[in-house]
Design an enzyme around this catalytic site. Structure first.
Site, PDB file in Angstrom:
ATOM      1  CG  ASP A   1      22.478  12.196 -30.073  1.00  0.00           C
ATOM      2  OD1 ASP A   1      23.198  13.014 -30.692  1.00  0.00           O
ATOM      3  OD2 ASP A   1      21.261  12.366 -29.891  1.00  0.00           O
TER       4      ASP A   1
HETATM    5  N1  LIG Z   1      15.952  12.969 -16.874  1.00  0.00           N
HETATM    6  C1  LIG Z   1      15.892  14.278 -17.125  1.00  0.00           C
HETATM    7  N2  LIG Z   1      15.901  15.174 -16.113  1.00  0.00           N
HETATM    8  C2  LIG Z   1      15.842  16.506 -16.368  1.00  0.00           C
HETATM    9  N3  LIG Z   1      15.799  17.044 -17.591  1.00  0.00           N
HETATM   10  C3  LIG Z   1      15.803  16.200 -18.645  1.00  0.00           C
HETATM   11  C4  LIG Z   1      15.840  14.785 -18.478  1.00  0.00           C
HETATM   12  N4  LIG Z   1      15.857  14.204 -19.703  1.00  0.00           N
HETATM   13  C5  LIG Z   1      15.814  15.212 -20.585  1.00  0.00           C
HETATM   14  N5  LIG Z   1      15.783  16.421 -19.963  1.00  0.00           N
HETATM   15  C6  LIG Z   1      15.727  17.750 -20.588  1.00  0.00           C
HETATM   16  O1  LIG Z   1      14.825  17.672 -21.658  1.00  0.00           O
HETATM   17  C7  LIG Z   1      15.475  18.045 -22.886  1.00  0.00           C
HETATM   18  C8  LIG Z   1      14.934  17.185 -24.011  1.00  0.00           C
HETATM   19  O2  LIG Z   1      15.426  15.884 -23.847  1.00  0.00           O
HETATM   20  P1  LIG Z   1      15.297  14.787 -24.985  1.00  0.00           P
HETATM   21  O3  LIG Z   1      16.085  13.609 -24.554  1.00  0.00           O
HETATM   22  O4  LIG Z   1      13.853  14.583 -25.241  1.00  0.00           O
HETATM   23  O5  LIG Z   1      15.833  15.490 -26.277  1.00  0.00           O
HETATM   24  P2  LIG Z   1      17.268  16.063 -26.735  1.00  0.00           P
HETATM   25  O6  LIG Z   1      18.338  15.100 -26.354  1.00  0.00           O
HETATM   26  O7  LIG Z   1      17.426  17.472 -26.241  1.00  0.00           O
HETATM   27  O8  LIG Z   1      17.035  16.120 -28.301  1.00  0.00           O
HETATM   28  P3  LIG Z   1      16.988  14.926 -29.345  1.00  0.00           P
HETATM   29  O9  LIG Z   1      16.952  13.628 -28.587  1.00  0.00           O
HETATM   30  O10 LIG Z   1      15.748  15.172 -30.127  1.00  0.00           O
HETATM   31  O11 LIG Z   1      18.245  15.104 -30.113  1.00  0.00           O
HETATM   32  C9  LIG Z   1      16.965  17.845 -22.631  1.00  0.00           C
HETATM   33  O12 LIG Z   1      17.744  18.700 -23.433  1.00  0.00           O
HETATM   34  C10 LIG Z   1      17.088  18.145 -21.158  1.00  0.00           C
HETATM   35  O13 LIG Z   1      17.270  19.529 -20.979  1.00  0.00           O
END
Ligand SMILES: Nc1ncnc2c1ncn2[C@@H]1O[C@H](COP(=O)(O)OP(=O)(O)OP(=O)(O)O)[C@@H](O)[C@H]1O
Length: 486
Positions: free
Chosen positions: A187
């Site tokens: 992904d």
């Molecule tokens: N460890 C982290 N530190 C800072 N920001 C984070 C972190 N992990 C995620 N984020 C922020 O939170 C958002 C959401 O993360 P998440 O992994 O929940 O979903 P996604 O990858 O955007 O979407 P999906 O997994 O549903 O396709 C990310 O796009 C990022 O901007």
């Protein structure tokens, strides 16, 4: 609207899980504010609930509510948390976001969040998506100077390219490590390329990460349409899901690098992901040429074109390792990739230990074997096996073992005679953050253990309860490093 704005609006309308307010305590952490949202989760900035001198002062909590999910959705969510935790346990690297702990949220007063799965991660400052969006709006948010420090436009562009090249190199480094460790990310997209405080790249979101068996693995038929390789659009769905190979990541890398090193547009035109997918198919079938953004500099055009070779076989020679070597030797590379200022030399274990030591707060220094012990903390035993949670007959099959030594394998030889059952209340007096990693039946994992008291006259006076066997997170000091069961 950003996904987070969407999430806030839905919560305001009472149409989704509520958001945790600033100051809310989650395990050993205190919420600062929400910073992002994905399809299944909300991500919060958080800090230690009790200020600590050791361990990270800032973490990110990915909270995945489970309340109200249909069984299939719940299965997917648990599977995704399982994949994140498995990868976090086995493939730590400075170019991957470190997973520090996983647990289930207990919040009986917030039914929409009670039972949510929580991943505690190192916190980044933003994502590559934020950077691309900001650049698209005409801002220079990528850390390159924009204010006359470089009078010549050409110098500024070279700086920008050099900075982006280093980001590209970081992404490739992370992928090369994952592939070497036998994993496919599955992904890769700008949302999942995070940027640390020192500007370095950290790949994140391993909810679809797949461990390879030989040359391929299987994953749920999910992913982000704009980053799927042509073969995925026709992949048969078997009992174990769809087949995935490392070349799927290489395709996604090609799309990400095209966005990063060009003007931000995707290489396949179309107003919707479906239309862009159709353009991918046309290209893969040989009915349309690959038309790359002219803004992508020549060296990167060639590399992107190799990543976007139309078939798995044509992409296979362009491994992440080989691409990394090409990037490192790129003509005009002005400076070697700068090592991150902080953290590179720290092992995952050290990061983990430091992070969890933070939970011991002011008394963390006690891990060295000195200092006062905190007041005892109560921990209620939790058995993740649903069938055992209902039983009150203390059936031996539902009993759980307590370890003699948390740093030795959790086997029959290392377990005291006294057994415990779901719901038992124990008294813990200290904890270790870095014992044997234990995974429960729901695939939550932790290396944290609590030292608990045993009834008098039953042999040793204490033993060790794995943190995955309780949902409580009492504020306890670290145990002396060599603390044996007494
Ligand atoms: N460890 C982290 N530190 C800072 N920001 C984070 C972190 N992990 C995620 N984020 C922020 O939170 C958002 C959401 O993360 P998440 O992994 O929940 O979903 P996604 O990858 O955007 O979407 P999906 O997994 O549903 O396709 C990310 O796009 C990022 O901007």
């Amino acid at each position: 609207m950003t996904p987070l704005e969407d999430r806030r609006a839905a919560a305001d309308r009472d149409e989704g899980p509520e958001l945790l307010p600033p100051g809310h305590r989650v395990g050993a952490w205190e919420v600062v504010e929400p910073i992002g949202a994905g399809g299944w989760s909300t991500v919060y900035a958080a800090r230690p609930a009790v200020p600590a001198t050791a361990g990270p002062a800032r973490v990110a909590l990915k909270v995945m509510p489970t309340a109200g999910l249909a069984p299939r959705q719940l299965h997917r969510l648990v599977e995704s948390a399982r994949r994140e935790a498995a990868l976090g346990r086995r493939a730590g690297h400075p170019r991957l976001i470190a997973l520090l702990d996983t647990f289930t949220l207990t919040a009986p007063d917030r039914p929409s969040l009670d039972g949510a799965l929580v991943l505690v991660m190192e916190r980044a400052t933003g994502s590559l998506r934020d950077l691309l969006d900001a650049a698209g709006r005409g801002h220079r948010h990528d850390g390159t100077p924009d204010d006359g420090a470089h009078p010549r436009e050409a110098d500024r562009d070279a700086d920008r390219e050099d900075h982006r090249a280093r980001l590209a190199e970081g992404i490739c480094e992370g992928l090369a490590h994952l592939h070497r460790s036998g994993w496919v990310h599955a992904d890769l997209k700008p949302e999942n390329v995070l940027l640390a405080e020192d500007g370095s790249v950290k790949l994140s979101d391993f909810g679809l990460a797949t461990e390879l068996t030989g040359t391929h693995g299987h994953m749920p038929p999910m992913g982000t349409l704009d980053y799927l390789p042509p073969e995925r659009w026709r992949a048969p769905l078997g009992e174990r899901g769809v087949q995935v190979r490392t070349t799927a990541d290489i395709w996604a890398l090609g799309i990400v690098l095209h966005e990063l090193l060009g003007s931000g547009v995707p290489p396949f035109p179309g107003a919707t992901p479906g239309a862009r997918g159709a353009a991918v198919q046309e290209y893969a079938a040989g009915r349309a040429p690959l038309r790359l953004d002219p803004a992508v500099p020549p060296f990167w055009r060639e590399l992107v074109a190799d990543c976007l070779a139309p078939t798995h076989a044509a992409r296979a020679p362009h491994t992440a390792e080989a691409l990394l070597a090409r990037i490192a030797a790129r003509p005009g590379a002005r400076t070697p990739a700068a090592p991150p200022r902080r953290g590179r030399g720290r092992t995952r274990a050290a990061v983990l230990a430091a992070a969890l030591c933070g939970a011991g707060a002011a008394l963390c220094s006690d891990t060295a074997g000195h200092g006062p012990l905190a007041a005892p903390g109560a921990v209620r035993v939790f058995n993740a096996e649903r069938g055992c949670q209902e039983r009150t007959d203390r059936d031996p099959q539902c009993s759980l073992g307590l370890a003699i030594d948390p740093h030795r394998p959790y086997t029959a030889e290392n377990v005291v005679r006294t057994r415990v059952w779901h719901g038992d209340l124990l008294t813990a007096d200290c904890q270790v953050p870095d014992g044997e990693p234990i995974v429960d039946e729901e695939d939550l994992s932790s290396t944290r253990w609590f030292r608990v008291r045993l009834p008098r006259g039953s042999g040793p006076s204490d033993a060790w309860l794995p943190a995955v066997r309780t949902r409580d997170r009492p504020e306890l000091p670290g145990c002396p490093r060599t603390a044996p069961a007494r």
